[in-house]
Scaffold this active site. Structure first.
Site, PDB file in Angstrom:
ATOM      1  N   ARG A  33      35.552   4.282 -12.367  1.00  0.00           N
ATOM      2  CA  ARG A  33      34.810   5.533 -12.582  1.00  0.00           C
ATOM      3  C   ARG A  33      33.568   4.787 -14.020  1.00  0.00           C
ATOM      4  O   ARG A  33      33.819   5.055 -14.880  1.00  0.00           O
ATOM      5  CB  ARG A  33      36.104   6.496 -13.763  1.00  0.00           C
ATOM      6  N   ARG A  37      30.900   9.739 -17.838  1.00  0.00           N
ATOM      7  CA  ARG A  37      31.079  11.121 -19.277  1.00  0.00           C
ATOM      8  C   ARG A  37      30.980   9.907 -20.294  1.00  0.00           C
ATOM      9  O   ARG A  37      29.930  10.519 -21.444  1.00  0.00           O
ATOM     10  CB  ARG A  37      31.624  12.104 -19.628  1.00  0.00           C
ATOM     11  N   ARG A  46      24.474  15.790 -15.103  1.00  0.00           N
ATOM     12  CA  ARG A  46      25.627  16.395 -15.131  1.00  0.00           C
ATOM     13  C   ARG A  46      25.030  17.470 -15.498  1.00  0.00           C
ATOM     14  O   ARG A  46      25.412  18.515 -14.594  1.00  0.00           O
ATOM     15  CB  ARG A  46      26.590  15.626 -16.135  1.00  0.00           C
ATOM     16  N   ASP A  83      33.616  12.021  -5.765  1.00  0.00           N
ATOM     17  CA  ASP A  83      35.257  12.323  -5.816  1.00  0.00           C
ATOM     18  C   ASP A  83      35.707  12.395  -4.589  1.00  0.00           C
ATOM     19  O   ASP A  83      35.637  12.954  -3.262  1.00  0.00           O
ATOM     20  CB  ASP A  83      34.682  14.214  -6.727  1.00  0.00           C
ATOM     21  N   TYR A 158      46.692  17.190  -5.492  1.00  0.00           N
ATOM     22  CA  TYR A 158      45.947  18.164  -5.829  1.00  0.00           C
ATOM     23  C   TYR A 158      45.837  19.491  -4.910  1.00  0.00           C
ATOM     24  O   TYR A 158      45.698  20.934  -5.287  1.00  0.00           O
ATOM     25  CB  TYR A 158      44.599  17.416  -6.033  1.00  0.00           C
TER      26      TYR A 158
HETATM   27  O1  1CP Z   1      31.585   5.854 -11.545  1.00  0.00           O
HETATM   28  C1  1CP Z   1      32.506   6.047 -10.586  1.00  0.00           C
HETATM   29  O2  1CP Z   1      33.772   5.786 -10.294  1.00  0.00           O
HETATM   30  C2  1CP Z   1      32.731   7.578 -10.733  1.00  0.00           C
HETATM   31  C3  1CP Z   1      33.103   8.630  -9.132  1.00  0.00           C
HETATM   32  C4  1CP Z   1      34.385   8.919  -8.991  1.00  0.00           C
HETATM   33  C5  1CP Z   1      34.998   8.107  -8.763  1.00  0.00           C
HETATM   34  C6  1CP Z   1      35.723   6.648  -8.003  1.00  0.00           C
HETATM   35  C7  1CP Z   1      34.186  10.049  -9.815  1.00  0.00           C
HETATM   36  C8  1CP Z   1      33.700  11.126 -10.720  1.00  0.00           C
HETATM   37  N1  1CP Z   1      35.918  10.295  -9.278  1.00  0.00           N
HETATM   38  C9  1CP Z   1      36.260   9.422  -8.813  1.00  0.00           C
HETATM   39  C10 1CP Z   1      37.630   8.988  -8.172  1.00  0.00           C
HETATM   40  C11 1CP Z   1      39.167  10.214  -8.643  1.00  0.00           C
HETATM   41  N2  1CP Z   1      38.973  11.727  -8.543  1.00  0.00           N
HETATM   42  C12 1CP Z   1      40.254   9.797  -9.100  1.00  0.00           C
HETATM   43  C13 1CP Z   1      40.736   9.137  -8.644  1.00  0.00           C
HETATM   44  C14 1CP Z   1      40.392   7.550  -9.916  1.00  0.00           C
HETATM   45  C15 1CP Z   1      41.726   7.891 -11.076  1.00  0.00           C
HETATM   46  O3  1CP Z   1      42.711   7.764 -10.489  1.00  0.00           O
HETATM   47  O4  1CP Z   1      40.800   7.835 -12.005  1.00  0.00           O
HETATM   48  C16 1CP Z   1      41.076  10.540  -9.103  1.00  0.00           C
HETATM   49  C17 1CP Z   1      42.143  10.859  -9.247  1.00  0.00           C
HETATM   50  C18 1CP Z   1      39.828  11.812  -8.856  1.00  0.00           C
HETATM   51  C19 1CP Z   1      40.203  13.486  -9.154  1.00  0.00           C
HETATM   52  C20 1CP Z   1      39.437  13.673 -10.768  1.00  0.00           C
HETATM   53  N3  1CP Z   1      38.056  14.491 -10.431  1.00  0.00           N
HETATM   54  C21 1CP Z   1      39.725  13.760 -11.890  1.00  0.00           C
HETATM   55  C22 1CP Z   1      41.315  13.262 -12.350  1.00  0.00           C
HETATM   56  C23 1CP Z   1      42.441  14.927 -12.360  1.00  0.00           C
HETATM   57  C24 1CP Z   1      43.204  14.711 -13.143  1.00  0.00           C
HETATM   58  O5  1CP Z   1      44.414  14.133 -12.338  1.00  0.00           O
HETATM   59  O6  1CP Z   1      43.819  14.087 -14.567  1.00  0.00           O
HETATM   60  C25 1CP Z   1      39.108  14.582 -12.801  1.00  0.00           C
HETATM   61  C26 1CP Z   1      38.454  14.653 -14.155  1.00  0.00           C
HETATM   62  C27 1CP Z   1      37.465  14.481 -11.692  1.00  0.00           C
HETATM   63  C28 1CP Z   1      36.188  14.786 -12.468  1.00  0.00           C
HETATM   64  C29 1CP Z   1      35.361  13.834 -11.864  1.00  0.00           C
HETATM   65  N4  1CP Z   1      35.158  12.841 -11.255  1.00  0.00           N
HETATM   66  C30 1CP Z   1      34.306  11.839 -11.321  1.00  0.00           C
HETATM   67  C31 1CP Z   1      33.909  12.339 -12.975  1.00  0.00           C
HETATM   68  C32 1CP Z   1      32.583  11.075 -13.546  1.00  0.00           C
HETATM   69  C33 1CP Z   1      34.651  13.261 -13.385  1.00  0.00           C
HETATM   70  C34 1CP Z   1      34.391  14.368 -14.391  1.00  0.00           C
HETATM   71  C35 1CP Z   1      33.768  15.362 -14.583  1.00  0.00           C
HETATM   72  C36 1CP Z   1      32.320  15.589 -14.993  1.00  0.00           C
HETATM   73  O7  1CP Z   1      31.084  15.049 -15.306  1.00  0.00           O
HETATM   74  O8  1CP Z   1      32.672  16.645 -16.048  1.00  0.00           O
END
Ligand code: 1CP
Length: 351
Positions: A33, A37, A46, A83, A158
């Site tokens: 990640r 943020r 963003r 994502d 999800y």
């Molecule tokens: O640099 C990077 O890695 C960015 C690319 C990336 C990746 C590889 C994002 C951006 N998301 C992911 C994978 C992802 N998304 C996973 C697998 C990794 C992990 O376990 O952390 C999962 C479970 C998600 C689902 C997801 N998307 C969540 C988690 C929800 C939960 O159950 O807690 C969240 C918060 C997101 C939103 C998201 N995706 C990515 C970002 C930077 C964000 C934050 C949102 C924002 O900027 O407002």
């Protein structure tokens, strides 16, 4: 399993080479990640993008945030900004990202699963492939480009639960009460994810990671049926199109099932979460298997001596095998940027 690649050719990309089994003098590093943020420049883009999915589907902006962490830190890889939930979106499920709350989906019932339509999924995901194209053009030749998708089970949690949860109870109960509908969903996710990963390789990804973020809380039968088997089929299906494709599996929380996962899925690299004892990995996993991980992200928040000591212990524990340094889960928003810079320098042997 076809993980063993006989005398692989070095590519000049230290991270990819490590994944192919060629150990480097110091471990290459990327940070799970790493675009996100904790970076003010990410928060700026963003905000401009409006919705989170809009950011994922706008190649100029997605490529920009993919590259941001590499401008600040000497990381060995960029990971595509997207994502895991673009797949349900591409299948026609309603997905939205509420500010500060994470993803919210309209939960599926058996009729909802039957109504999913994979026909145009890849077309819907074409902006993500264009992002890969753009990043590839801008990336130095010694940097690795990582593509990814969510593993079928994790994405299904999800799709069925509607949001993240601590125990995935909704999806687990659904799988046990509606095994046929659930299997149909998993089958669809295996096939769409395989086509998506193949398209990512063709667009320029050097390696892909399968995020099985919710491999915890599962009994061994459930784990075998819904974690190992779909991951195995996904790896096999991708390699039908891209022979020998380098693929990282990250079954977070797999614990006692980790070795079986590695053996049976045939992944090229095994991601280790931070709860996994270093001794378990060195005693149990074959020396030829490249590993990735496993620093606790909160050690990176706190920083200082404890972070450096633990990072050095991890490096020492994997000194006898190909090792890609990483966190054991995603970096959190409150992480001080200077701690990330310090960690990268340490791993590269500069402090
Ligand atoms: O640099 C990077 O890695 C960015 C690319 C990336 C990746 C590889 C994002 C951006 N998301 C992911 C994978 C992802 N998304 C996973 C697998 C990794 C992990 O376990 O952390 C999962 C479970 C998600 C689902 C997801 N998307 C969540 C988690 C929800 C939960 O159950 O807690 C969240 C918060 C997101 C939103 C998201 N995706 C990515 C970002 C930077 C964000 C934050 C949102 C924002 O900027 O407002």
């Amino acid at each position: 399993m076809d993980r063993q690649i006989s005398s692989p050719q070095a590519t000049g990309k230290p991270l990819l080479d490590t994944a192919l089994g060629i150990k480097q003098p110091t471990p290459p590093i990327w940070i799970m990640r790493q675009a996100g943020r904790y970076l003010p420049e990410y928060r700026q883009v963003r905000e401009k993008a409006g919705g989170f999915l809009n950011l994922c589907y706008t190649p100029t902006m997605a490529a920009e945030v993919t590259l941001q962490p590499l401008r600040r830190f000497d990381l060995d890889a960029a990971i595509l900004f997207s994502d895991i939930l673009v797949i349900p979106d591409a299948l026609g499920q309603t997905v939205r990202f509420a500010e500060g709350e994470g993803p919210i989906l309209e939960p599926l019932d058996p009729a909802g699963i039957a109504a999913l339509d994979p026909t145009n999924a890849l077309e819907k995901l074409s902006p993500v492939l264009e992002t890969i194209d753009r990043v590839k053009l801008a990336l130095s030749p010694n940097k690795t480009l990582i593509g990814f998708c969510g593993a079928p089970w994790t994405v299904a949690t999800y799709m069925l639960g509607g949001r993240g949860s601590s125990d995935q109870a909704k999806a687990r109960i659904f799988a046990l009460e509606h095994p046929e509908a659930f299997s149909a969903l998993i089958d669809m996710l295996v096939e769409v994810s395989a086509q998506y990963l193949v398209a990512q390789f063709r667009a320029g990804a050097d390696i892909v990671q399968i995020f099985e973020s919710w491999a915890l809380n599962l009994d061994e039968e459930f784990f075998a049926a819904y974690v190992i088997e779909p991951n195995r089929r996904l790896v096999e299906r991708v390699r039908e199109f891209i022979p020998g494709a380098p693929i990282t599996g990250f079954p977070r929380g797999a614990a006692g099932m980790l070795k079986t996962y590695a053996e049976q899925t045939g992944v090229s690299v095994l991601g280790l979460d931070y709860a996994l004892p270093l001794g378990f990995a060195s005693d149990t996993l074959p020396k030829s298997l490249p590993v990735q991980g496993n620093l606790d992200p909160l050690r990176l928040v706190a920083g200082g001596q404890q972070m450096e000591d633990r990072a050095r212990k991890i490096i020492a524990a994997f000194a006898d095998r190909p090792h890609i340094f990483n966190l054991g889960h995603g970096i959190v928003p409150q992480t001080p940027i200077e701690n990330v810079a310090r960690l990268v320098d340490l791993v590269h042997g500069r402090v």
